[in-house]
Design an enzyme around this catalytic site. Sequence first.
Site, PDB file in Angstrom:
ATOM      1  N   LYS A   1     -19.471  -5.807   0.843  1.00  0.00           N
ATOM      2  CA  LYS A   1     -18.710  -6.569   0.051  1.00  0.00           C
ATOM      3  C   LYS A   1     -17.881  -7.596   0.817  1.00  0.00           C
ATOM      4  O   LYS A   1     -17.898  -7.729   2.182  1.00  0.00           O
ATOM      5  CB  LYS A   1     -17.422  -5.800  -0.748  1.00  0.00           C
ATOM      6  CG  LYS A   1     -16.633  -4.937   0.263  1.00  0.00           C
ATOM      7  CD  LYS A   1     -15.665  -4.120  -0.373  1.00  0.00           C
ATOM      8  CE  LYS A   1     -14.934  -3.235   0.760  1.00  0.00           C
ATOM      9  NZ  LYS A   1     -14.005  -2.113   0.141  1.00  0.00           N
TER      10      LYS A   1
ATOM     11  N   ARG B   1      -5.460   4.023  -7.351  1.00  0.00           N
ATOM     12  CA  ARG B   1      -5.554   2.582  -7.696  1.00  0.00           C
ATOM     13  C   ARG B   1      -6.698   2.774  -8.879  1.00  0.00           C
ATOM     14  O   ARG B   1      -6.461   2.172  -9.814  1.00  0.00           O
ATOM     15  CB  ARG B   1      -6.424   1.910  -6.448  1.00  0.00           C
ATOM     16  CG  ARG B   1      -5.519   1.954  -5.056  1.00  0.00           C
ATOM     17  CD  ARG B   1      -6.106   0.910  -3.898  1.00  0.00           C
ATOM     18  NE  ARG B   1      -7.381   1.426  -3.783  1.00  0.00           N
ATOM     19  CZ  ARG B   1      -8.348   0.871  -2.840  1.00  0.00           C
ATOM     20  NH1 ARG B   1      -7.627  -0.195  -2.015  1.00  0.00           N
ATOM     21  NH2 ARG B   1      -9.491   1.090  -2.389  1.00  0.00           N
TER      22      ARG B   1
ATOM     23  N   TYR C   1       4.639 -26.975  17.133  1.00  0.00           N
ATOM     24  CA  TYR C   1       5.684 -27.187  15.885  1.00  0.00           C
ATOM     25  C   TYR C   1       6.845 -26.252  16.270  1.00  0.00           C
ATOM     26  O   TYR C   1       6.773 -25.055  16.866  1.00  0.00           O
ATOM     27  CB  TYR C   1       5.021 -26.841  14.734  1.00  0.00           C
ATOM     28  CG  TYR C   1       4.254 -27.673  14.317  1.00  0.00           C
ATOM     29  CD1 TYR C   1       4.665 -28.978  13.468  1.00  0.00           C
ATOM     30  CD2 TYR C   1       2.822 -27.390  13.925  1.00  0.00           C
ATOM     31  CE1 TYR C   1       3.861 -29.888  13.066  1.00  0.00           C
ATOM     32  CE2 TYR C   1       1.846 -28.266  13.329  1.00  0.00           C
ATOM     33  CZ  TYR C   1       2.525 -29.690  12.889  1.00  0.00           C
ATOM     34  OH  TYR C   1       1.720 -30.463  12.184  1.00  0.00           O
TER      35      TYR C   1
ATOM     36  N   MET D   1      -2.521 -25.519  12.174  1.00  0.00           N
ATOM     37  CA  MET D   1      -3.767 -25.602  11.162  1.00  0.00           C
ATOM     38  C   MET D   1      -4.948 -25.416  11.832  1.00  0.00           C
ATOM     39  O   MET D   1      -5.969 -24.721  11.792  1.00  0.00           O
ATOM     40  CB  MET D   1      -3.582 -26.741  10.200  1.00  0.00           C
ATOM     41  CG  MET D   1      -4.686 -26.230   8.952  1.00  0.00           C
ATOM     42  SD  MET D   1      -4.646 -27.631   7.704  1.00  0.00           S
ATOM     43  CE  MET D   1      -3.183 -27.351   6.908  1.00  0.00           C
TER      44      MET D   1
END
Length: 373
Positions: free
Chosen positions: A39, A137, A259, A307
Site C-alpha cells: 500500500k 478500527r 528561520y 521547505m
Amino acid sequence: MTDLARATSLLTIDVDAVVANWRRIATLIAPAEAAAVVKADCYGLGVVQIAPALFAAGCRSFFVANLDEGIQLRKIVPGGVIYVLSGPVGGGEQDFAAHGLIPVLNSLAQITGWSAFAKAGSAAPASAIHLDTGMTRLGLEEVEVERLAAKPDVLASVRPILAMSHLACADDDTAPKNNEQLATFRRLSSQLPAMPLSLSASGGIFLGRAFRFDMARPGAALYGLNPIPGRPNPMAQVVRLQGKILQVRDVDSPMTVGYGATHRVAQRGKIATVAVGYADGWLRSLSNRGHGVIGGFKVPLVGRVSMDLTTFDVADVPAPLVHPGALIDLISPELTVDEVASEAGTIGYEILTALGRRHHRRWLTGTREGKPA
Ligand SMILES: *Cc1c(COP(=O)(O)O)cnc(C)c1O
C-alpha cells in the site's frame, strides 16, 4: 550534465534488499505464506519497481489500502492475488470484479453489499473477512461474527478465502494485548467455516509461531524497518537518502542560523547548507535535533529545517570533505530510518511515506540501475 550530477538530492532504493527481506520472512514462517503489503506506493518506495520483483521472487499475495491502488497494482502484477484492505466503498463492487480484486470486508454492511452483488449473478471475486480482535478500527465485533455465522447462505455467497485481524501492540513483545488478541482471533474465527487465517503484520511474525497462522502480511519489515524495536534489526536496510551541499559558510558568534534565529553560533565554525527540506519529507520536527553523516563524521543538524534547505554544523569535518556539490547522508545503513524517526519524534513508517517526490530516485536491482517507469 547527467541527471545525477544536476540532482540536489538522491534517494536510492535497494530493490534486492526488499526481495531479500521478503525471502527471509517467507523462509522463517514457512509453511505459512508470506504476503507483501504494498500500500501507499510500497510505503513511498515505488510499487512499480518493487511489486514485480517480489512477484518474480515467488510472492503471490499482495495487500493494498484502496481500490485505486488495487487497479494500479493489477496492471503491475497481472498474476498476483490482490487484497484491498478498505473493501468496497460507495458502491465500488463492480470495479473490484472488473479488476479481479479481493475485497477485505470490514463490516456487516460490506458483507451484505458484496453478497447482494455476488447473488446478482456477477462474477464476483472471492473475499476476505476482517475480524476485530481489539484494534477497534475496522472489522466485525464478536456479536457481528455471531450474527454472520447464523446466516450461512450470506457467508457462502461472499466466498471467503481468508479471515484476518490486526494486532495493536505487535512491536512490543511484552504487551499482554498480543495474547489477548490471539485468543480472541481463535475464538472468533472458530465460529466461521474453516478457512485460511492471517493475524500478523511485520511485528506479529516475530512474536512466535502461534501468531503466524496460514499467512502473514508484512509491510514495514520488507522496507527495512525494525520489526522488533529494542533488539538488533534482522532486516536489510533498503533506503539511502543523500542531500547535496549547496554552500559552506564560515560563521562565528554572534551569528544565527535559519528561520527564527533558533541556532546561535557560539564559536568560529562552518555551516553546510543542504538542499533537502520538509517539502522533501525531511521533517521540520528534526530542527535542532537530527543529524547527518559526511565521510563517516556525524554532523548535528542546527537551526530549523525549512521547505527546501537544512543546515548542519560541519566544524569538525575535515575541510576537503565539505564543499558545494558534496553529498551528505541523511538516511543510510549507518543512519537508519528508525533512528531518523526517533530523532523526529515519529516512527519509521511516517519517514518512509513522507519521502518527497522531488528526490532524484534510483532503484537498485543487481548491478542494474532502474529508472522511473
Ligand atoms: C499496513 C497493514 C499491514 C502491514 O503492517 P506492517 O506493520 O507495515 O507490517 C498489515 N495488515 C494490515 C491490516 C495493515 O493495515
